[in-house]
Design a protein around this motif. Sequence first.
Motif, mmCIF file in Angstrom:
data_model
loop_
_atom_site.group_PDB
_atom_site.id
_atom_site.type_symbol
_atom_site.label_atom_id
_atom_site.label_comp_id
_atom_site.label_asym_id
_atom_site.label_seq_id
_atom_site.Cartn_x
_atom_site.Cartn_y
_atom_site.Cartn_z
ATOM 1 N N SER A 117 -8.176 -1.268 26.234
ATOM 2 C CA SER A 117 -7.471 -2.364 26.895
ATOM 3 C C SER A 117 -6.340 -1.840 27.775
ATOM 4 O O SER A 117 -5.815 -0.746 27.566
ATOM 5 C CB SER A 117 -6.905 -3.329 25.850
ATOM 6 O OG SER A 117 -5.872 -2.695 25.106
ATOM 7 N N HIS A 170 -3.364 -2.950 27.832
ATOM 8 C CA HIS A 170 -2.154 -2.869 27.011
ATOM 9 C C HIS A 170 -2.057 -1.509 26.316
ATOM 10 O O HIS A 170 -0.979 -0.898 26.273
ATOM 11 C CB HIS A 170 -2.165 -3.995 25.973
ATOM 12 C CG HIS A 170 -1.034 -3.934 25.002
ATOM 13 N ND1 HIS A 170 0.279 -4.215 25.350
ATOM 14 C CD2 HIS A 170 -1.012 -3.599 23.675
ATOM 15 C CE1 HIS A 170 1.056 -4.061 24.296
ATOM 16 N NE2 HIS A 170 0.303 -3.703 23.260
ATOM 17 N N ASP A 192 -9.504 1.097 21.351
ATOM 18 C CA ASP A 192 -8.037 1.143 21.293
ATOM 19 C C ASP A 192 -7.525 2.023 20.158
ATOM 20 O O ASP A 192 -6.572 2.785 20.322
ATOM 21 C CB ASP A 192 -7.473 -0.277 21.153
ATOM 22 C CG ASP A 192 -7.578 -1.076 22.446
ATOM 23 O OD1 ASP A 192 -7.908 -0.458 23.486
ATOM 24 O OD2 ASP A 192 -7.352 -2.301 22.421
#
Length: 382
Positions: free
Chosen positions: A351, A353, A326
């Motif tokens: 991820s 997100h 990330d």
Amino acid sequence: MEVHSIMDLPDDCLIFIFQALDCGPDRESFGLTCHRWLRIQNITRRSLQFHCSLSLFNRSPSQSNIDISSYRLSRLLTRFTYLRSLSLSGCTKLPDSGLAQLQFSGHDLRALHMDCCFGITDNGISLISTSCPNLAVISLYRCNVTDAGLEALACSCLGLRDVNLAYCSLITDRGVSALSQRCRELQAVKVSSCRRISGTGFRGCSQTLAHIDAESCKLEPEGIMDIVSGKGLEYLNLSGLSWQFQADALGPIGGGVCERLKILNLRMCRTIGNESIYSIAKGCPLLEEWNLALCHEVKLQGWESIGRFCNNLERLHVNRCRNLCDRGFQALREGCRRLSALYISGSYRISGHTIELFKLHRGHVEIMEKEVMCIGPHWTSQ
């Protein structure tokens, strides 16, 4: 009253009329009128490609194709004496003797494609070199040429610009050196899957050499330095380098000698590390496309250097990079301001997100889930 017909026109007028025909059937029927018009048709033909020739994207000769005979080729070369482009690709059974007619009709040839001509040996290549001194493009993909054949080409065809030697398993750095030292107008050389190539044959190559494709070669660190020695590279494919390479072995690419580099393919260079990534990102300011798929040793510092320095990068491939997480993806989001396409299939450490945040802040960047196996002007996706 004197009557004139089209047959009273001089040859140059008939040639102009023939060249103005934009309908294929009309051009093919032109020579059926009479012997004179057939001669006009013959002398204006500039390219010849046989039905057995390989297509650009299909390198396997079709089983349904009939291999051309030496006699037929000789007849056609006798008929078309001003060819500038000839493709014999896929003529797997054509022997060296089948090229004999080139000594009478090869002087004007600029491009010769002989992909998968398995019957052609160094004797045939030597005949080509003496018969076609003005060649600019030659493709010997999967041919049985050796260093001796390349040396013959280098001695006679000094104007060579584009040479395809991919899968020529018998050549070594000696043959490549002959080309790079004598053919000072070279622009592109392909030696992919030539397992005897270490890269040292490119030492002292001309600055005109802008395109080198050395995928799956057994390159050595010294060879890498020689490959970039010409300082004119714009496209470089080093995908599939040996596992034995140290993490910083590709640093010379960014050592100030590849400032023109626009496309770099390092796919499956699994040992390349942050040191080389930093050097390349900082030393190649014009980089537009970079393939780092399966480069597992690139970690956070490497991704941060790409985001920081690659201000002209438009396409980045990070498929299946194990150490892209990330934070690294955030660094790419905050940098690379000209990015338009990002290939991320198999990047399981990122991820959902983080990906959504990227799309939110960089909505114009296309997130691609398919991996592109070949990058540059002729890339195709799978």
